[in-house]
Enzyme design. Structure first.
Site, PDB file in Angstrom:
ATOM      1  N   GLY A  83       6.228   2.167  -3.282  1.00 18.39           N
ATOM      2  CA  GLY A  83       7.774   2.433  -2.915  1.00 18.39           C
ATOM      3  C   GLY A  83       7.795   3.376  -1.762  1.00 18.39           C
ATOM      4  O   GLY A  83       8.710   3.477  -1.137  1.00 18.39           O
ATOM      5  N   ARG A  84       6.161   3.777  -1.209  1.00 15.03           N
ATOM      6  CA  ARG A  84       6.135   3.994   0.093  1.00 15.03           C
ATOM      7  C   ARG A  84       5.017   3.980   0.968  1.00 15.03           C
ATOM      8  O   ARG A  84       4.356   4.739   1.637  1.00 15.03           O
ATOM      9  CB  ARG A  84       6.814   5.814  -0.202  1.00 15.03           C
ATOM     10  CG  ARG A  84       5.334   6.277  -1.329  1.00 15.03           C
ATOM     11  CD  ARG A  84       5.090   8.059  -1.189  1.00 15.03           C
ATOM     12  NE  ARG A  84       4.215   8.393  -2.188  1.00 15.03           N
ATOM     13  CZ  ARG A  84       4.180   9.470  -1.691  1.00 15.03           C
ATOM     14  NH1 ARG A  84       4.269  10.077  -0.754  1.00 15.03           N
ATOM     15  NH2 ARG A  84       3.315  10.412  -3.050  1.00 15.03           N
ATOM     16  N   LYS A 104       0.192   4.295   2.848  1.00 13.74           N
ATOM     17  CA  LYS A 104       1.004   5.505   2.165  1.00 13.74           C
ATOM     18  C   LYS A 104       1.687   6.630   3.069  1.00 13.74           C
ATOM     19  O   LYS A 104       1.050   6.890   3.854  1.00 13.74           O
ATOM     20  CB  LYS A 104      -0.067   5.783   1.168  1.00 13.74           C
ATOM     21  CG  LYS A 104       0.095   6.740   0.043  1.00 13.74           C
ATOM     22  CD  LYS A 104      -0.202   7.911  -0.849  1.00 13.74           C
ATOM     23  CE  LYS A 104       0.337   7.983  -2.046  1.00 13.74           C
ATOM     24  NZ  LYS A 104      -0.714   9.138  -2.465  1.00 13.74           N
ATOM     25  N   ASP A 116      12.698   8.270   0.371  1.00 14.36           N
ATOM     26  CA  ASP A 116      12.211   7.548   2.008  1.00 14.36           C
ATOM     27  C   ASP A 116      11.245   6.988   2.125  1.00 14.36           C
ATOM     28  O   ASP A 116      11.200   6.716   3.215  1.00 14.36           O
ATOM     29  CB  ASP A 116      12.600   8.807   2.476  1.00 14.36           C
ATOM     30  CG  ASP A 116      11.677  10.104   2.039  1.00 14.36           C
ATOM     31  OD1 ASP A 116      10.290   9.956   1.220  1.00 14.36           O
ATOM     32  OD2 ASP A 116      11.679  10.887   2.489  1.00 14.36           O
ATOM     33  N   ASP A 244       0.082   2.630 -14.045  1.00 16.45           N
ATOM     34  CA  ASP A 244      -0.345   2.215 -12.738  1.00 16.45           C
ATOM     35  C   ASP A 244      -1.165   2.979 -12.075  1.00 16.45           C
ATOM     36  O   ASP A 244      -1.032   2.595 -10.208  1.00 16.45           O
ATOM     37  CB  ASP A 244       1.637   3.127 -11.650  1.00 16.45           C
ATOM     38  CG  ASP A 244       1.775   3.943 -11.796  1.00 16.45           C
ATOM     39  OD1 ASP A 244       2.360   4.244 -13.231  1.00 16.45           O
ATOM     40  OD2 ASP A 244       2.141   4.762 -11.095  1.00 16.45           O
TER      41      ASP A 244
END
Length: 471
Positions: A83-84, A104, A116, A244
């Site tokens: 996600g980032r 990252k 974000d 994960d």
């Protein structure tokens, strides 16, 4: 920097092409010359901030965000993913081994779920320090190549400066990667991922059919046991052992809410989000077993078309985890106490020692360092251990000091020191002591007078210390 693509052959939605989001004013904060040299990464100083912020690329390889699932504190999320983070590709070292280069904090991806996609400077500095410390402690780990300040504000509580970490890993294949494909029922992709993992991490596996993937699970279990025993040896608490965050390579990844134990207690928890103490220091072996069981579940289609028969073939490996771990764990305690072999009464000796450590709130690292030094005539054994040490000394010999010195570090990355350095970066954008601290962390088993300032735990023992995820 010559990059090659990785994972794009697995499945269309496993490695999703996606570009990092540019930042306003990238500034290089940290550069790991040792890692750059190991991987022959030749990027001019003037280009480092731009490339390792994601603002520019000197490669024709497309960056991707990887998909994976995860059991987060026991609750399954079928679609997590990067996600980032953006995987720029992989570089080949002098031994022709590939290493993933991942940014990252490089912006939102298709897996961001409204986030974000950014990283604050504090977690970025923590990952750099902690991964370098773990490397120095001889614990399998991912590494950091660079940390770049973004010149932007990241809106957390409170708002903080943004940063991008460049992570280096032998691969980013997680237990959650297999769960992701298994949940989708994509057996061909699952097999492609397993074969890729075997080729990268376990090339000695030459069998075919179900035997190939049974051997793979067995090898992953052995790596996880080695990793967690290493954590326990030095007092490391991961803090977020979700599937994960479990690499099948057996390397430590994700240094978000991690910490080091000061006063010994198997129940030690520092993570603010681990309210049920699921990932406490002493719970890590059981969680590693649990995570391996989730991998086994994902591999069912590769073992046998009939699930019941697949479970029957896989179960002995999972059921044997505890005995295998206990053997490695027992050997670890023997090394920390300087025993070349194992006696039947050693377990009682270890149990008595750990009870004293807990009851008297003794520091884990310093206690074993004192015991080690005492074998060379130093009068450093604390009063609570005097009587116990008489029994222990009867089990030592001329080889014990060397065995203990290799197992017991003098120095660990103390939580309060790491926090102080992070605070320096947050307030000033740099640290006056970090360079010297990193040098010391690469030699944690050697006595250096100049390192004395970093050897002691906080005055209060650090019992009230808390870590936070940073997302």
């Amino acid at each position: 920097m010559k990059l090659v693509s990785r994972y794009t052959h697995i499945a269309e939605d496993f490695a999703v092409p996606d570009l990092p989001s540019p930042v306003v004013a990238p500034t290089l904060l940290l550069w790991n010359e040792a890692v750059a040299k190991q991987l022959d990464i030749q990027v001019s100083p003037s280009e480092r901030a731009s490339i390792f912020s994601g603002n520019t690329s000197n490669s024709t390889v497309a960056a991707v965000a990887l998909g994976y699932s995860g059991h987060q504190f026991g609750h399954f999320s079928p679609r997590l993913g990067d996600g980032r983070a953006h995987l720029l590709g992989a570089v080949s070292d002098q031994h022709q081994q590939l290493w993933d280069i991942q940014l990252k904090g490089s912006g939102a991806t298709p897996f961001s779920r409204g986030g974000d996609g950014r990283c604050a400077i504090g977690p970025a500095i923590r990952e750099y320090i902690m991964s370098e410390a773990m490397h120095g402690l001889s614990v399998p780990t991912t590494r950091c190549l660079a940390v770049v300040a973004s010149g932007e504000t990241v809106y957390r509580q409170p708002p903080q400066q943004g940063a991008i970490v460049t992570r280096v890993a032998s691969s980013h294949i997680r237990v959650g990667s297999f769960q992701y494909l298994a949940t989708q029922g994509d057996v061909s992709a699952l097999q492609a991922l397993a074969d890729s993992a075997i080729a990268r991490h376990y090339p000695e596996i030459q069998s075919t059919g179900s035997d190939r993937y049974l051997a793979f699970l067995k090898a992953v279990i052995e790596k996880q046991i080695t990793l967690v025993v290493s954590w326990m040896r030095v007092g490391f608490i991961h803090g977020v052992m979700n599937t994960d965050n479990t690499l099948i390579s057996g390397e430590t990844i994700d240094y978000g809410p991690c910490a080091m134990m000061n006063q010994f207690d198997f129940d030690t928890v520092f993570s603010s989000i681990d309210r049920q103490a699921r990932y406490a220091f002493g719970s890590q072996p059981n969680i590693a077993n649990w995570n391996c069981a989730r991998l086994a579940e994902s591999l069912l289609p590769l073992i046998h078309e009939d699930d019941e028969q697949a479970v029957e073939l896989l179960s002995p490996l999972i059921n044997g985890f505890a005995e295998q771990f206990n053997q490695a764990f027992t050997q670890m305690w023997a090394q920390k106490l300087g025993f070349a072999g194992h006696h039947t009464d050693d377990a009682q000796l270890v149990a008595e020692l750990l009870a004293i450590l807990k009851d008297h709130r003794l520091d884990y690292t310093n206690t074993f360092d004192e015991l080690t030094k005492s074998l060379q005539g130093e009068q450093v054994i604390s009063q609570p251990l005097k009587a116990w040490s008489l029994k222990w000394l009867k089990r030592t010999d001329q080889h014990s000091f060397a065995i203990m010195r290799a197992a017991n570090p003098m120095m660990i990355p103390r939580n309060h020191i790491v926090e102080a350095i992070i605070e320096e970066f947050e307030n000033k954008g740099s640290s006056e002591v970090l360079a010297a601290y990193l040098v010391a962390l690469q030699n944690p088993y050697k006595l250096m007078i100049e390192n004395a300032q970093w050897l002691q735990p906080p005055a209060d023992g650090g019992a009230q210390y808390k870590t936070f995820c940073g997302t």
